[in-house]
Design a protein around this motif. Structure first.
Motif, PDB file in Angstrom:
ATOM      1  N   ALA A  47      69.229  92.739-106.815  1.00  0.00           N
ATOM      2  CA  ALA A  47      68.142  92.849-105.849  1.00  0.00           C
ATOM      3  C   ALA A  47      68.558  92.313-104.476  1.00  0.00           C
ATOM      4  N   LEU A  48      69.367  91.259-104.460  1.00  0.00           N
ATOM      5  CA  LEU A  48      69.795  90.679-103.188  1.00  0.00           C
ATOM      6  C   LEU A  48      70.677  91.626-102.385  1.00  0.00           C
ATOM      7  N   ALA A  49      71.417  92.497-103.070  1.00  0.00           N
ATOM      8  CA  ALA A  49      72.390  93.323-102.356  1.00  0.00           C
ATOM      9  C   ALA A  49      72.118  94.822-102.469  1.00  0.00           C
ATOM     10  N   SER A  50      71.028  95.222-103.130  1.00  0.00           N
ATOM     11  CA  SER A  50      70.822  96.645-103.391  1.00  0.00           C
ATOM     12  C   SER A  50      70.648  97.463-102.128  1.00  0.00           C
ATOM     13  N   SER A  51      70.149  96.875-101.054  1.00  0.00           N
ATOM     14  CA  SER A  51      69.932  97.627 -99.819  1.00  0.00           C
ATOM     15  C   SER A  51      71.161  97.663 -98.931  1.00  0.00           C
ATOM     16  N   ALA A  52      72.172  96.863 -99.260  1.00  0.00           N
ATOM     17  CA  ALA A  52      73.421  96.896 -98.492  1.00  0.00           C
ATOM     18  C   ALA A  52      74.221  98.126 -98.903  1.00  0.00           C
ATOM     19  N   ASN A  53      75.016  98.650 -97.957  1.00  0.00           N
ATOM     20  CA  ASN A  53      75.695  99.926 -98.160  1.00  0.00           C
ATOM     21  C   ASN A  53      77.208  99.746 -98.072  1.00  0.00           C
ATOM     22  N   GLY A  54      77.884 100.005 -99.186  1.00  0.00           N
ATOM     23  CA  GLY A  54      79.331  99.884 -99.220  1.00  0.00           C
ATOM     24  C   GLY A  54      80.055 100.965 -98.451  1.00  0.00           C
ATOM     25  N   LEU A  55      79.331 101.877 -97.815  1.00  0.00           N
ATOM     26  CA  LEU A  55      79.961 102.913 -97.005  1.00  0.00           C
ATOM     27  C   LEU A  55      80.786 102.300 -95.870  1.00  0.00           C
ATOM     28  N   ASP A  56      80.322 101.199 -95.309  1.00  0.00           N
ATOM     29  CA  ASP A  56      81.025 100.586 -94.167  1.00  0.00           C
ATOM     30  C   ASP A  56      81.223  99.095 -94.425  1.00  0.00           C
ATOM     31  N   PRO A  57      82.424  98.695 -94.860  1.00  0.00           N
ATOM     32  CA  PRO A  57      82.650  97.280 -95.166  1.00  0.00           C
ATOM     33  C   PRO A  57      82.605  96.380 -93.928  1.00  0.00           C
ATOM     34  N   THR A  58      82.760  96.962 -92.733  1.00  0.00           N
ATOM     35  CA  THR A  58      82.667  96.122 -91.532  1.00  0.00           C
ATOM     36  C   THR A  58      81.221  95.776 -91.218  1.00  0.00           C
ATOM     37  N   ALA A  59      80.286  96.599 -91.674  1.00  0.00           N
ATOM     38  CA  ALA A  59      78.868  96.315 -91.458  1.00  0.00           C
ATOM     39  C   ALA A  59      78.320  95.366 -92.506  1.00  0.00           C
ATOM     40  N   PHE A  60      78.925  95.391 -93.691  1.00  0.00           N
ATOM     41  CA  PHE A  60      78.468  94.543 -94.796  1.00  0.00           C
ATOM     42  C   PHE A  60      79.669  93.794 -95.382  1.00  0.00           C
ATOM     43  N   PRO A  61      80.161  92.801 -94.662  1.00  0.00           N
ATOM     44  CA  PRO A  61      81.362  92.088 -95.116  1.00  0.00           C
ATOM     45  C   PRO A  61      81.169  91.353 -96.437  1.00  0.00           C
ATOM     46  N   SER A  62      79.931  91.079 -96.827  1.00  0.00           N
ATOM     47  CA  SER A  62      79.704  90.428 -98.119  1.00  0.00           C
ATOM     48  C   SER A  62      80.179  91.327 -99.253  1.00  0.00           C
ATOM     49  N   LEU A  63      79.933  92.627 -99.105  1.00  0.00           N
ATOM     50  CA  LEU A  63      80.367  93.559-100.147  1.00  0.00           C
ATOM     51  C   LEU A  63      81.886  93.654-100.194  1.00  0.00           C
ATOM     52  N   LEU A  64      82.517  93.622 -99.035  1.00  0.00           N
ATOM     53  CA  LEU A  64      83.978  93.632 -98.990  1.00  0.00           C
ATOM     54  C   LEU A  64      84.540  92.416 -99.710  1.00  0.00           C
ATOM     55  N   ARG A  65      83.962  91.259 -99.444  1.00  0.00           N
ATOM     56  CA  ARG A  65      84.431  90.039-100.099  1.00  0.00           C
ATOM     57  C   ARG A  65      84.265  90.127-101.610  1.00  0.00           C
ATOM     58  N   MET A  66      83.090  90.584-102.058  1.00  0.00           N
ATOM     59  CA  MET A  66      82.844  90.658-103.492  1.00  0.00           C
ATOM     60  C   MET A  66      83.757  91.686-104.161  1.00  0.00           C
ATOM     61  N   GLU A  67      83.990  92.824-103.497  1.00  0.00           N
ATOM     62  CA  GLU A  67      84.881  93.826-104.089  1.00  0.00           C
ATOM     63  C   GLU A  67      86.291  93.288-104.225  1.00  0.00           C
ATOM     64  N   ASN A  68      86.786  92.618-103.188  1.00  0.00           N
ATOM     65  CA  ASN A  68      88.125  92.042-103.268  1.00  0.00           C
ATOM     66  C   ASN A  68      88.212  90.972-104.357  1.00  0.00           C
ATOM     67  N   ASP A  69      87.144  90.221-104.543  1.00  0.00           N
ATOM     68  CA  ASP A  69      87.127  89.212-105.612  1.00  0.00           C
ATOM     69  C   ASP A  69      87.210  89.871-106.985  1.00  0.00           C
ATOM     70  N   LEU A  70      86.449  90.954-107.182  1.00  0.00           N
ATOM     71  CA  LEU A  70      86.461  91.649-108.475  1.00  0.00           C
ATOM     72  C   LEU A  70      87.826  92.272-108.748  1.00  0.00           C
ATOM     73  N   VAL A  71      88.422  92.862-107.735  1.00  0.00           N
ATOM     74  CA  VAL A  71      89.742  93.466-107.889  1.00  0.00           C
ATOM     75  C   VAL A  71      90.776  92.394-108.222  1.00  0.00           C
ATOM     76  N   ALA A  72      90.706  91.257-107.523  1.00  0.00           N
ATOM     77  CA  ALA A  72      91.666  90.180-107.771  1.00  0.00           C
ATOM     78  C   ALA A  72      91.546  89.648-109.192  1.00  0.00           C
ATOM     79  N   ALA A  73      90.317  89.452-109.675  1.00  0.00           N
ATOM     80  CA  ALA A  73      90.116  88.940-111.025  1.00  0.00           C
ATOM     81  C   ALA A  73      90.636  89.917-112.066  1.00  0.00           C
ATOM     82  N   THR A  74      90.394  91.205-111.849  1.00  0.00           N
ATOM     83  CA  THR A  74      90.850  92.223-112.789  1.00  0.00           C
ATOM     84  C   THR A  74      92.370  92.333-112.765  1.00  0.00           C
ATOM     85  N   SER A  75      92.933  92.296-111.584  1.00  0.00           N
ATOM     86  CA  SER A  75      94.384  92.374-111.440  1.00  0.00           C
ATOM     87  C   SER A  75      95.078  91.226-112.169  1.00  0.00           C
ATOM     88  N   GLU A  76      94.547  90.033-112.020  1.00  0.00           N
ATOM     89  CA  GLU A  76      95.147  88.870-112.690  1.00  0.00           C
ATOM     90  C   GLU A  76      95.129  89.037-114.201  1.00  0.00           C
TER      91      GLU A  76
END
Length: 473
Positions: A47-76
């Motif tokens: 609910a906190l992030a449902s209105s944010a749009n991953g189309l533009d990571p520069t507009a929503f840097p929180s999504l960029l951070r979370m995506e990079n965190d998920l990728v890093a955890a999976t990669s490890e």
């Protein structure tokens, strides 16, 4: 304007007719940790992030951070290196489709590209081949173990091959392919190898830590160039979140899309989607941080214990056996008893509150019942076994479904490309799948007819049936 409570009441009533998503009674489609509070946390984060749009990571840097965190955890988890990159997708199919796209685009000089697949590879790769006009080269697997045959896979690679695929594990039988040998053969020809670890990627590394013999399947294997891991499976995140990893950024570039030749903003996409809700991303990020490494190890231990307990119960039951030696969390049950119809067993299990997934015979694979075991199955193995024993007894007493010889002959002669939609509608009605009433309560008769249909006819029948289901009221 209707009240919120009135609408939610209606939604709860609608959901009451669905298969249960918690409690371990639906052994396909859903993954349940059994942990209290996880759903509430995921819903709040969504609910906190449902209105944010991953189309533009520069507009929503929180999504960029979370995506990079998920990728890093999976990669490890799957042996990634500092060069490993990735993208969060909507699910395993999108991850697999993008792996094929990246390989095709990364080999743009190949006029008629192909992808080499074991016969047990997920249907998502056939979907990718269809969408991107890549020819699937399907290689038979070992008829006893159902693992990919490395020598046959190597022999299938030619100058037009852009990708070779292996599974960890395969969906139908739950076995892990010999990935090291397959990747080595592909690398020797300069071809990429994708490992479909959508199911096993998050749980197999923990099984290894628990002492189970699990072969390397990720980037620790020389020649593996990409790996897909679903977070909405054994990371127990809400649907739909998956991660597609590439060994380096150059390999990933082919599934990015940019379009500047129009008067609007420059479109730039990392996945097939443009607009992407931040909700699933935030929910997955919250769940991963909440459960943590120790929590996932405990969940993997509970899952492994459940797998072993259910396996023991099946092997002790007269009339059923495992199709293949399970390499992860999936079991496929079949029978050598002509008096026992597995489709009837599935109906009997449903009548007792358990969903098991029927799978049709295909090449050397017999008709079977698929079980996806999760952490929530721990503790209820006895209840499942009792229901299975009763279902086998009832199915044996009822006897196999018998399809009329005339109908069987009619199905054998049908050409799916020659029939009209109206004729398909008549055929579906005869099978109990027409008239807009949805599926009958018991599916054995329908499945028995579908089992007689060639794959192309079965595909067309189910496409037409889907069209009947998706009609506005």
């Amino acid at each position: 304007m209707r009240s919120a409570e009135d609408i939610l009441t209606e939604l709860r009533a609608l959901r009451a007719g669905d298969l249960p998503t918690h409690g371990g009674r639906t052994l396909a489609y859903v993954y349940d940790s059994g942990l209290d509070g996880v759903d509430d946390l995921a819903a709040a984060a969504h609910a906190l992030a449902s209105s944010a749009n991953g189309l533009d990571p520069t507009a929503f840097p929180s999504l960029l951070r979370m995506e990079n965190d998920l990728v890093a955890a999976t990669s490890e988890l799957v042996g990634g290196t500092p060069r490993t990159v990735g993208s969060v997708t909507s699910g395993g199919t999108e991850s697999c489709v993008l792996a094929v796209l990246a390989a095709r685009e990364g080999n743009s000089g190949v006029a008629e590209p192909n992808v080499v697949l074991p016969a047990t590879a997920h249907a998502a790769f056939h979907k990718a081949a269809h969408l991107f006009r890549v020819r699937p080269v399907v290689v038979p697997v070992d008829p006893k173990t159902f693992r990919a045959d490395p020598e046959a896979m190597a022999a299938a690679i030619d100058d037009d091959t852009v990708l070779v695929v292996a599974s960890a594990p395969s969906y139908a039988h739950g076995v892990v392919d010999p990935i090291a040998e397959i990747a080595a053969a592909a690398a020797s020809r300069g071809v990429r190898t994708h490992v479909d670890a959508c199911i096993g990627g998050w749980v197999l590394p923990y099984f290894r830590r628990l002492g189970r013999a699990v072969p390397e399947f990720g980037f620790a294997v020389e020649g593996v160039t990409s790996v897909s891991v679903d977070l909405h499976k054994y990371a127990y995140c809400p649907k739909g979140t998956s991660v597609l990893l590439h060994a380096d950024a150059e390999l990933r570039r082919g599934h990015y899309f940019a379009s500047a030749d129009w008067p609007g903003y420059t479109m730039l996409n990392s996945t097939l989607q443009s607009t992407r809700s931040g909700g699933p991303l935030a929910a997955a990020w919250a769940v991963l941080h909440h459960i943590g490494d120790d929590g996932y190890l405990a969940l993997a231990e509970a899952t492994l214990e459940a797998v072993e307990a259910v396996r023991a119960e099946v092997e002790a039951l007269d009339g059923l056996r495992l199709v293949a030696e399970p390499g992860a969390t999936l079991l496929a049950l079949t029978t050598d008893d002509d008096r026992l119809d597995l489709f009837v067993v599935a109906d009997e299990m449903a009548a007792r509150g358990w969903y098991v997934q029927p799978q049709f015979a295909h090449q050397s694979s017999p008709a079977n019942l698929h079980l996806t075991i999760t952490a929530s199955n721990r503790g209820s193995e006895g209840d499942f076994a009792a229901a299975l024993r009763d279902s086998v007894r009832a199915a044996r007493a009822a006897g196999p479904v018998v399809v009329d010889e005339g109908i069987a002959a009619f199905l054998a002669d049908l050409d799916p490309d020659a029939l009209t939609s109206e004729e398909f509608g008549q055929l579906l009605a005869a099978a109990g799948m027409g008239g807009g009433a949805g599926l009958p309560e018991r599916m054995a008769e329908v499945n028995a007819m579908l089992a007689l249909a060639r794959p192309a006819l079965r595909e067309r029948l189910l496409q037409e049936f889907l069209g009947l289901l998706y009609q506005p009221s």
